[in-house]
Scaffold this motif. Structure first.
Motif, PDB file in Angstrom:
ATOM      1  N   THR A 264    -135.587  -2.513  -7.313  1.00  0.00           N
ATOM      2  CA  THR A 264    -136.227  -3.215  -8.427  1.00  0.00           C
ATOM      3  C   THR A 264    -136.361  -4.713  -8.140  1.00  0.00           C
ATOM      4  N   THR A 265    -137.272  -5.322  -8.851  1.00  0.00           N
ATOM      5  CA  THR A 265    -137.490  -6.770  -8.725  1.00  0.00           C
ATOM      6  C   THR A 265    -137.090  -7.511  -9.993  1.00  0.00           C
ATOM      7  N   ASP A 266    -136.616  -6.795 -11.018  1.00  0.00           N
ATOM      8  CA  ASP A 266    -136.159  -7.456 -12.241  1.00  0.00           C
ATOM      9  C   ASP A 266    -134.629  -7.450 -12.272  1.00  0.00           C
ATOM     10  N   ASP A 267    -134.042  -7.471 -13.461  1.00  0.00           N
ATOM     11  CA  ASP A 267    -132.583  -7.571 -13.592  1.00  0.00           C
ATOM     12  C   ASP A 267    -131.900  -6.214 -13.735  1.00  0.00           C
ATOM     13  N   THR A 268    -132.533  -5.159 -13.264  1.00  0.00           N
ATOM     14  CA  THR A 268    -131.975  -3.822 -13.441  1.00  0.00           C
ATOM     15  C   THR A 268    -130.551  -3.709 -12.891  1.00  0.00           C
ATOM     16  N   TRP A 269    -130.315  -4.209 -11.671  1.00  0.00           N
ATOM     17  CA  TRP A 269    -128.997  -4.058 -11.059  1.00  0.00           C
ATOM     18  C   TRP A 269    -127.929  -4.841 -11.824  1.00  0.00           C
ATOM     19  N   ARG A 270    -128.277  -6.040 -12.280  1.00  0.00           N
ATOM     20  CA  ARG A 270    -127.314  -6.825 -13.067  1.00  0.00           C
ATOM     21  C   ARG A 270    -126.992  -6.111 -14.377  1.00  0.00           C
ATOM     22  N   VAL A 271    -128.029  -5.587 -15.026  1.00  0.00           N
ATOM     23  CA  VAL A 271    -127.826  -4.882 -16.294  1.00  0.00           C
ATOM     24  C   VAL A 271    -126.965  -3.643 -16.078  1.00  0.00           C
ATOM     25  N   LEU A 272    -127.195  -2.929 -14.979  1.00  0.00           N
ATOM     26  CA  LEU A 272    -126.377  -1.750 -14.686  1.00  0.00           C
ATOM     27  C   LEU A 272    -124.909  -2.130 -14.507  1.00  0.00           C
ATOM     28  N   GLY A 273    -124.647  -3.254 -13.848  1.00  0.00           N
ATOM     29  CA  GLY A 273    -123.269  -3.700 -13.680  1.00  0.00           C
ATOM     30  C   GLY A 273    -122.594  -3.974 -15.011  1.00  0.00           C
ATOM     31  N   GLU A 274    -123.309  -4.622 -15.934  1.00  0.00           N
ATOM     32  CA  GLU A 274    -122.749  -4.903 -17.260  1.00  0.00           C
ATOM     33  C   GLU A 274    -122.521  -3.618 -18.044  1.00  0.00           C
ATOM     34  N   LEU A 275    -123.483  -2.689 -17.958  1.00  0.00           N
ATOM     35  CA  LEU A 275    -123.346  -1.432 -18.699  1.00  0.00           C
ATOM     36  C   LEU A 275    -122.224  -0.569 -18.143  1.00  0.00           C
ATOM     37  N   ALA A 276    -121.997  -0.628 -16.818  1.00  0.00           N
ATOM     38  CA  ALA A 276    -120.928   0.177 -16.213  1.00  0.00           C
ATOM     39  C   ALA A 276    -119.556  -0.236 -16.739  1.00  0.00           C
ATOM     40  N   ASN A 277    -119.403  -1.500 -17.153  1.00  0.00           N
ATOM     41  CA  ASN A 277    -118.134  -1.956 -17.730  1.00  0.00           C
ATOM     42  C   ASN A 277    -117.942  -1.436 -19.150  1.00  0.00           C
ATOM     43  N   ARG A 278    -119.033  -1.068 -19.801  1.00  0.00           N
ATOM     44  CA  ARG A 278    -118.958  -0.576 -21.187  1.00  0.00           C
ATOM     45  C   ARG A 278    -118.910   0.935 -21.275  1.00  0.00           C
ATOM     46  N   TYR A 279    -119.573   1.613 -20.324  1.00  0.00           N
ATOM     47  CA  TYR A 279    -119.667   3.071 -20.386  1.00  0.00           C
ATOM     48  C   TYR A 279    -119.015   3.676 -19.144  1.00  0.00           C
ATOM     49  N   ALA A 280    -117.931   4.397 -19.355  1.00  0.00           N
ATOM     50  CA  ALA A 280    -117.190   4.967 -18.223  1.00  0.00           C
ATOM     51  C   ALA A 280    -117.978   6.060 -17.524  1.00  0.00           C
ATOM     52  N   PHE A 281    -118.946   6.661 -18.208  1.00  0.00           N
ATOM     53  CA  PHE A 281    -119.701   7.760 -17.600  1.00  0.00           C
ATOM     54  C   PHE A 281    -120.813   7.282 -16.665  1.00  0.00           C
ATOM     55  N   LEU A 282    -121.077   5.986 -16.631  1.00  0.00           N
ATOM     56  CA  LEU A 282    -122.195   5.462 -15.840  1.00  0.00           C
ATOM     57  C   LEU A 282    -121.779   5.215 -14.388  1.00  0.00           C
ATOM     58  N   VAL A 283    -122.603   5.728 -13.458  1.00  0.00           N
ATOM     59  CA  VAL A 283    -122.393   5.525 -12.023  1.00  0.00           C
ATOM     60  C   VAL A 283    -123.636   4.826 -11.471  1.00  0.00           C
ATOM     61  N   PRO A 284    -123.601   3.522 -11.241  1.00  0.00           N
ATOM     62  CA  PRO A 284    -124.782   2.822 -10.718  1.00  0.00           C
ATOM     63  C   PRO A 284    -124.843   2.877  -9.191  1.00  0.00           C
ATOM     64  N   LEU A 285    -126.027   3.177  -8.668  1.00  0.00           N
ATOM     65  CA  LEU A 285    -126.280   3.186  -7.228  1.00  0.00           C
ATOM     66  C   LEU A 285    -127.493   2.301  -6.960  1.00  0.00           C
ATOM     67  N   ARG A 286    -127.682   1.920  -5.697  1.00  0.00           N
ATOM     68  CA  ARG A 286    -128.767   0.970  -5.430  1.00  0.00           C
ATOM     69  C   ARG A 286    -129.457   1.224  -4.106  1.00  0.00           C
ATOM     70  N   HIS A 287    -130.804   1.206  -4.139  1.00  0.00           N
ATOM     71  CA  HIS A 287    -131.629   1.082  -2.939  1.00  0.00           C
ATOM     72  C   HIS A 287    -132.131  -0.362  -2.896  1.00  0.00           C
ATOM     73  N   ARG A 288    -131.898  -1.052  -1.814  1.00  0.00           N
ATOM     74  CA  ARG A 288    -132.329  -2.456  -1.745  1.00  0.00           C
ATOM     75  C   ARG A 288    -133.844  -2.589  -1.614  1.00  0.00           C
TER      76      ARG A 288
END
Length: 329
Positions: A45-69
């Motif tokens: 992504t070119t927006d703030d998706t990865w940053r938002v995923l990091g913040e959401l992962a701290n709130r929701y234990a079920f979330l597993v964020p992965l990334r393609h650069r």
């Protein structure tokens, strides 16, 4: 902990949708007995998706964020999610909130119960790509004979379905067709479609010819992938026969039928038919060798999977035995 359901969500520039999506995910499974995880793959992504995923992962234990650069496409994203997921049933869901998480339990229920291997969601409602979707699904049903109305929507499927799917770019659209050809059972349930919450669609008219060519590639793979000589050999034999008959006609015109003159285009046609027929035969033989190698690789993968499954079963038995000993003592 054992996971029943892994929800795989490829996300490309979906920062504005992810907070509400995770909130709805939590609400959808709040009272459910199904254990689940949500695997979101940031696909370059070119927006703030990865940053938002990091913040959401701290709130929701079920979330597993992965990334393609870099952007690698939905098929690669699903492959990455599959390898990271722990659930025995996988669900493909988009991040744009055109499908609501509240419908996931109903979509996945037949697969979790073991009644069917794959469940697709049949779109209910108006959407922008209705004409393209009808043409695509109509052609797909004609070519692949799959008894569902929508091959390219949300879907739930068993883990082992992924082993039968070639992870090639854009082939996720034909996951259901390939899996059905491999003997997996398929069903569908109606799923409401809603307007996109935020962002813009990634679809454009340039994807249409790509989709048609992919469809033909998948059809050829399913029809002749295991026996390529059936296609190339038949075509080559037909051209050889056409060249032979044309050569006979040319010889008759030159030496038997008055006024005993040659006809140069016939000679050229003989040459073309013989040369192209020979090339097709060689292509068929090469294709057969590739098919043999692929069959051997699939057999190796199957045996490795069996060995891994046996090892896991022995480990589980050992743990259970140890727990029994501790209990008795």
């Amino acid at each position: 902990m054992s996971i029943d359901l892994s929800i795989l969500i490829p996300a490309k520039d979906e920062a504005a949708n992810l907070p509400l999506l995770m909130e709805q995910m939590a609400d959808a499974f709040r009272d459910a007995r199904t254990t689940f995880e949500v695997v979101v793959i940031d696909d370059g992504t070119t927006d703030d998706t990865w940053r938002v995923l990091g913040e959401l992962a701290n709130r929701y234990a079920f979330l597993v964020p992965l990334r393609h650069r870099t952007r690698r496409g939905i098929a690669d994203a699903l492959g990455t999610g599959y390898h990271a997921a722990r659930g025995r049933v996988l669900v493909f869901y988009p991040a744009d909130l055109q499908y609501r998480p509240e419908d996931i339990p109903r979509l996945a229920a037949p697969v979790l119960e073991g009644a069917v291997d794959i469940v697709t969601g049949a779109k209910q409602g108006r959407y922008n790509k209705a004409f393209v979707s009808r043409v695509y699904n109509g052609l797909s049903r004609k070519l692949f004979h799959v008894p569902v109305h929508d091959l390219n929507g949300v879907k739930a499927y068993r883990r082992d379905v992924m082993d039968a799917i070639p992870l090639r770019p854009d082939w996720h659209r034909y996951m259901v067709a390939v899996a059905a050809a491999e003997g997996f059972s398929v069903a569908e349930v109606p799923i409401p479609l809603y307007p996109r919450h935020a962002g813009v669609s990634k679809f454009n008219a340039g994807r249409i010819p790509v989709g048609v060519l992919d469809m033909l590639s998948v059809w050829f793979e399913l029809r002749f992938g295991r026996k390529p000589m059936l296609f190339f050999g038949t075509l080559g034999a037909g051209l050889f026969l056409a060249g032979l008959l044309t050569g006979i006609v040319a010889l008759l015109m030159r030496f038997v039928i008055p006024p005993y003159v040659g006809f140069r285009p016939l000679l050229n046609l003989v040459e073309v038919c013989v040369i192209v027929g020979s090339v097709l035969f060689v292509g068929g033989f090469l294709g057969e060798m590739v098919a043999i190698q692929r069959a051997e690789m699939l057999e190796v993968r199957r045996r490795l999977s069996d060995v891994e499954g046996s090892a896991l079963a022995r480990e589980a038995d050992a743990v259970a035995t140890e727990e029994q000993r501790e209990f008795l003592s």
